[in-house]
Design a protein around this motif. Sequence first.
Motif, mmCIF file in Angstrom:
data_model
loop_
_atom_site.group_PDB
_atom_site.id
_atom_site.type_symbol
_atom_site.label_atom_id
_atom_site.label_comp_id
_atom_site.label_asym_id
_atom_site.label_seq_id
_atom_site.Cartn_x
_atom_site.Cartn_y
_atom_site.Cartn_z
ATOM 1 N N ASP A 7 30.121 46.855 32.584
ATOM 2 C CA ASP A 7 31.323 46.035 32.432
ATOM 3 C C ASP A 7 32.570 46.914 32.505
ATOM 4 O OD1 ASP A 7 29.816 43.719 32.088
ATOM 5 O OD2 ASP A 7 29.887 43.826 29.905
ATOM 6 N N SER A 8 32.523 48.034 31.767
ATOM 7 C CA SER A 8 33.677 48.938 31.731
ATOM 8 C C SER A 8 33.951 49.548 33.101
ATOM 9 C CB SER A 8 33.431 50.055 30.714
ATOM 10 O OG SER A 8 33.262 49.532 29.420
ATOM 11 N N MET A 9 32.893 49.932 33.805
ATOM 12 C CA MET A 9 33.089 50.566 35.097
ATOM 13 C C MET A 9 33.575 49.573 36.155
ATOM 14 S SD MET A 9 32.644 53.747 34.575
ATOM 15 C CE MET A 9 33.338 53.430 32.934
ATOM 16 N N ALA A 10 33.115 48.322 36.061
ATOM 17 C CA ALA A 10 33.630 47.292 36.974
ATOM 18 C C ALA A 10 35.101 47.026 36.682
ATOM 19 C CB ALA A 10 32.809 46.010 36.835
ATOM 20 N N LEU A 11 35.463 46.999 35.398
ATOM 21 C CA LEU A 11 36.866 46.829 35.020
ATOM 22 C C LEU A 11 37.704 48.002 35.515
ATOM 23 C CD1 LEU A 11 39.068 45.303 33.428
ATOM 24 C CD2 LEU A 11 38.360 46.608 31.403
ATOM 25 N N LYS A 12 37.178 49.210 35.374
ATOM 26 C CA LYS A 12 37.860 50.415 35.868
ATOM 27 C C LYS A 12 38.153 50.286 37.359
ATOM 28 C CE LYS A 12 37.112 55.468 36.152
ATOM 29 N NZ LYS A 12 37.083 55.686 37.611
ATOM 30 N N CYS A 13 37.171 49.838 38.119
ATOM 31 C CA CYS A 13 37.338 49.666 39.557
ATOM 32 C C CYS A 13 38.434 48.642 39.849
ATOM 33 C CB CYS A 13 36.009 49.229 40.174
ATOM 34 S SG CYS A 13 36.075 48.944 41.948
ATOM 35 N N ALA A 14 38.428 47.530 39.106
ATOM 36 C CA ALA A 14 39.432 46.489 39.309
ATOM 37 C C ALA A 14 40.837 47.011 39.062
ATOM 38 C CB ALA A 14 39.141 45.302 38.391
ATOM 39 N N GLU A 17 41.827 50.279 39.194
ATOM 40 C CA GLU A 17 42.181 51.305 40.182
ATOM 41 C C GLU A 17 42.484 50.706 41.551
ATOM 42 O OE1 GLU A 17 39.755 55.111 38.307
ATOM 43 O OE2 GLU A 17 38.806 53.911 39.866
ATOM 44 N N LEU A 18 41.830 49.590 41.874
ATOM 45 C CA LEU A 18 42.082 48.928 43.165
ATOM 46 C C LEU A 18 43.213 47.912 43.091
ATOM 47 C CD1 LEU A 18 38.432 48.284 44.441
ATOM 48 C CD2 LEU A 18 40.023 50.068 45.185
ATOM 49 N N HIS A 19 43.770 47.716 41.900
ATOM 50 C CA HIS A 19 44.878 46.768 41.692
ATOM 51 C C HIS A 19 44.482 45.346 42.104
ATOM 52 C CE1 HIS A 19 48.138 50.198 41.990
ATOM 53 N NE2 HIS A 19 47.051 50.562 41.319
ATOM 54 N N LEU A 20 43.253 44.955 41.795
ATOM 55 C CA LEU A 20 42.759 43.658 42.258
ATOM 56 C C LEU A 20 43.573 42.492 41.701
ATOM 57 C CD1 LEU A 20 38.879 44.161 42.154
ATOM 58 C CD2 LEU A 20 40.473 44.567 44.028
ATOM 59 N N ALA A 21 43.954 42.566 40.424
ATOM 60 C CA ALA A 21 44.758 41.484 39.846
ATOM 61 C C ALA A 21 46.101 41.371 40.545
ATOM 62 C CB ALA A 21 44.951 41.715 38.349
ATOM 63 N N ASP A 22 46.715 42.514 40.859
ATOM 64 C CA ASP A 22 48.021 42.503 41.538
ATOM 65 C C ASP A 22 47.899 41.938 42.950
ATOM 66 O OD1 ASP A 22 49.734 44.041 39.510
ATOM 67 O OD2 ASP A 22 48.067 45.408 39.817
ATOM 68 N N ILE A 23 46.813 42.290 43.626
ATOM 69 C CA ILE A 23 46.604 41.789 44.989
ATOM 70 C C ILE A 23 46.491 40.271 44.986
ATOM 71 C CG2 ILE A 23 44.919 41.696 46.875
ATOM 72 C CD1 ILE A 23 44.356 44.683 46.335
ATOM 73 N N THR A 57 34.305 31.845 49.351
ATOM 74 C CA THR A 57 34.679 31.807 47.934
ATOM 75 C C THR A 57 36.062 32.421 47.774
ATOM 76 O OG1 THR A 57 32.380 31.960 47.222
ATOM 77 C CG2 THR A 57 34.064 32.614 45.625
ATOM 78 N N LEU A 58 36.883 31.779 46.950
ATOM 79 C CA LEU A 58 38.235 32.272 46.692
ATOM 80 C C LEU A 58 38.317 32.768 45.252
ATOM 81 C CD1 LEU A 58 40.321 29.417 48.395
ATOM 82 C CD2 LEU A 58 39.523 31.575 49.403
ATOM 83 N N TYR A 59 38.993 33.903 45.063
ATOM 84 C CA TYR A 59 39.070 34.535 43.747
ATOM 85 C C TYR A 59 40.484 34.424 43.193
ATOM 86 C CZ TYR A 59 34.515 36.334 44.947
ATOM 87 O OH TYR A 59 33.194 36.416 45.293
ATOM 88 N N GLY A 60 40.553 33.991 41.925
ATOM 89 C CA GLY A 60 41.843 33.819 41.268
ATOM 90 C C GLY A 60 41.893 34.549 39.941
ATOM 91 N N LEU A 61 43.073 34.502 39.330
ATOM 92 C CA LEU A 61 43.280 35.147 38.043
ATOM 93 C C LEU A 61 42.787 34.252 36.903
ATOM 94 C CD1 LEU A 61 46.899 36.588 38.481
ATOM 95 C CD2 LEU A 61 44.721 37.725 38.934
ATOM 96 N N THR A 62 42.490 34.870 35.791
ATOM 97 C CA THR A 62 42.188 34.170 34.545
ATOM 98 C C THR A 62 43.165 34.683 33.486
ATOM 99 O OG1 THR A 62 40.644 35.849 33.733
ATOM 100 C CG2 THR A 62 39.743 34.110 35.154
ATOM 101 N N HIS A 63 43.064 34.140 32.277
ATOM 102 C CA HIS A 63 43.917 34.643 31.191
ATOM 103 C C HIS A 63 43.611 36.108 30.894
ATOM 104 C CE1 HIS A 63 45.867 30.892 30.326
ATOM 105 N NE2 HIS A 63 44.714 30.255 30.181
ATOM 106 N N SER A 64 42.410 36.556 31.212
ATOM 107 C CA SER A 64 42.065 37.969 31.004
ATOM 108 C C SER A 64 42.714 38.858 32.055
ATOM 109 C CB SER A 64 40.545 38.153 31.035
ATOM 110 O OG SER A 64 39.937 37.476 29.965
ATOM 111 N N SER A 65 42.558 38.511 33.341
ATOM 112 C CA SER A 65 43.090 39.382 34.401
ATOM 113 C C SER A 65 44.607 39.414 34.430
ATOM 114 C CB SER A 65 42.537 38.974 35.769
ATOM 115 O OG SER A 65 42.582 37.591 35.976
ATOM 116 N N LYS A 66 45.271 38.434 33.809
ATOM 117 C CA LYS A 66 46.738 38.487 33.735
ATOM 118 C C LYS A 66 47.210 39.684 32.913
ATOM 119 C CE LYS A 66 47.505 33.547 34.500
ATOM 120 N NZ LYS A 66 47.907 32.253 33.921
ATOM 121 N N TRP A 67 46.336 40.189 32.043
ATOM 122 C CA TRP A 67 46.681 41.385 31.266
ATOM 123 C C TRP A 67 46.524 42.669 32.084
ATOM 124 C CZ3 TRP A 67 49.086 41.479 26.701
ATOM 125 C CH2 TRP A 67 49.110 40.295 25.957
ATOM 126 N N LEU A 68 46.043 42.547 33.329
ATOM 127 C CA LEU A 68 45.883 43.720 34.207
ATOM 128 C C LEU A 68 46.993 43.818 35.243
ATOM 129 C CD1 LEU A 68 42.023 43.523 34.867
ATOM 130 C CD2 LEU A 68 43.240 44.789 33.068
#
Length: 357
Positions: free
Chosen positions: A28-35, A37-43, A98-109
């Motif tokens: 979980d932590s390493m997947a979050l780390k990747c997200a 570093e890749l700025h996935l929430a910002d993208i 499939t389309l990917y969106g933000l959640t209340h969690s990813s808004k903190w990223l």
Amino acid sequence: MEAKETNEAEALLQGQAEIWKYMLCFADSMALKCAVELHLADIINSHGSPISLSQISSSIAASNPSSSPQISYLNRIMRLLVRRNIFAAHHPSDGGDTLYGLTHSSKWLLRDSPLTLAPMAFSELHQWMVSPWLCFTEAVKEGGSPFKIAHGLDIWDFASKNPQFNHFFNDAMASTSKVVMNAILSVYQDGFNSLDSLADVGGGIGGSISEIVKAFPHIKGINYDLPHVISTAPVYEGVTHIGGDMFEDIPKVDAIFMKWILHDWNDKECVKILENCKKAIPEKRGKVIIVEVVLNEEGKGAFDDTKFYFDLLMLAHTNGKERTEKEWKTILEEAGFSRYNLIPLPALVSIIEAYPS
């Protein structure tokens, strides 16, 4: 007898499942780390609506033209992050991508958000910060700081000799400070209204006290830290920077504010700091405003598990500790603070309002 054996077998199977889970939950932590570093929430946020993996991949490539993102890898990482509710997956009824969106969690990223945990996630999941966690066994057997075992220096010396580490560590502290100060200012207005002067002891370069003074301009703010720390502090309206050592003395004020300071020190050192605080404030109306984690061993709240993670984080990185309310009460009483109020915040930390009489 058969029912008992069945229940025992089911319990053992559940126990096995839990061991597998905790063995591998670093994924979980390493997947979050990747997200992060890749700025996935910002993208995703920059598009204004959910987007496909190919669109995410194109944005990653655009930010680094020499890269060739592997969509199959990204798909597997996003699958776990969706399961953890970091991102949301929308499956079109027409069978499209499939389309990917933000959640209340990813808004903190989101890095450009006024309140973001992205710098903290980047810092805590960097290999320099993860390595000490691998040294707990050696620390238990032989003593010493896990961070120093891993790197040969304590965290403060390591930061002073490594500008890159110092930069992302300071960014992490600044981001979490904003989150905590937002919670404090939303709940504790009455606690500041009655003050004429306030010293932030261990206040770094003055960010927290400047936010308090900005919200309560009648307060004379003092930012108090070691001389080499305040030497780089910017000018804030209504704030005076004073260099010194909290183990020696503290400027005289109506009240003292300490955020995430005492958890860096052992009980004896905490008592010494608090004794100096007691000398600095009026006996009848003075107070110390302590902002710290308060552990609750039976707690079931949103942050209670994280508080215990934080205690081990302190062990890993600073050799500090988090404390229960009973442990805080013992320290306060030994330092001469006979009364206290515990004020919960909508955050990881609480306010402990301590009075000398």
